[in-house]
Design an enzyme around this catalytic site. Sequence first.
Site: not given
Ligand code: PGA
Length: 263
Positions: A67, A136, A138, A143
């Site tokens: 992304d 959450d 995702h 999301e």
């Molecule tokens: P993080 O993010 O590795 O910074 O915890 C993971 C994500 O949001 O997919």
Amino acid sequence: MEVIIQPTYAQLVAVSAEIIRDALLKKPHLVLGLATGSTPIGLYEALVRMHKTEGLDFSSVTTFNLDEYVGIRPNHPYSYHTFMKTHFFNAINIPTENCHIPQSTAEAHEEFCENYEEAIVNAGGIDIQVLGIGTDGHIGFNEPSSSLGSRTRIKTLTQSTLEANAPHFGGTVDAVPKMAITMGVGTIMEAKRCLLMASGESKAEAIAHAVEGPITAEVPASALQMHPHTVVIIDEAAASNLKRADYYKQAYANKQKLLSHRE
Ligand code: PGA
């Protein structure tokens, strides 16, 4: 789903890096799906070390990132383009033209997303997709409520994601781009192997839902329960809400024993 629980972040990173090294030694033209965020940073550091000390060769590897934010320049200090160059690409011998990261304006995104999907197919599909997980649930920027069959597309970020990413944009939620282009859950599910990494107690609930909860668009990572070859690599803190943690540890120990007998 194989769940590997390691005592610490350093150990989960080491196991993840070994999986990628082994795959790369077997297939020099490996196609890697890559993730950003704080979780994979240690993985990239380990792979860079392997490149520098063991000569691990990335010259034939192709990568596709999950992304990128919409509306920021690739050279923006907090773009995922900059993140990948800083933490990985600039430190290994991968040709720039082999590295793919979404990049489009909101207006032109439809054609871009179709081309991105096509480029993945033309590369032979993703061999290993590295994934983090949001608190959450995702994966990528899919999301909660994302279709489990979704493809690469533009998504609006939830308030919780904006807040989680605000520290990277000077601490203010308003500065975080509101939309991103992300591979879809369906795109991710087509990877031959998925490597979901998570560390820390803040991820414990999301991991429990993703691994042991019902498969639901409310927790996009739960779709991976339907994936034939997903490895979830987590530390004790991220595993702390799992009901079957002892079983996963036992299964992993048995597998290691079998492998050591074979060697
Ligand atoms: P993080 O993010 O590795 O910074 O915890 C993971 C994500 O949001 O997919």
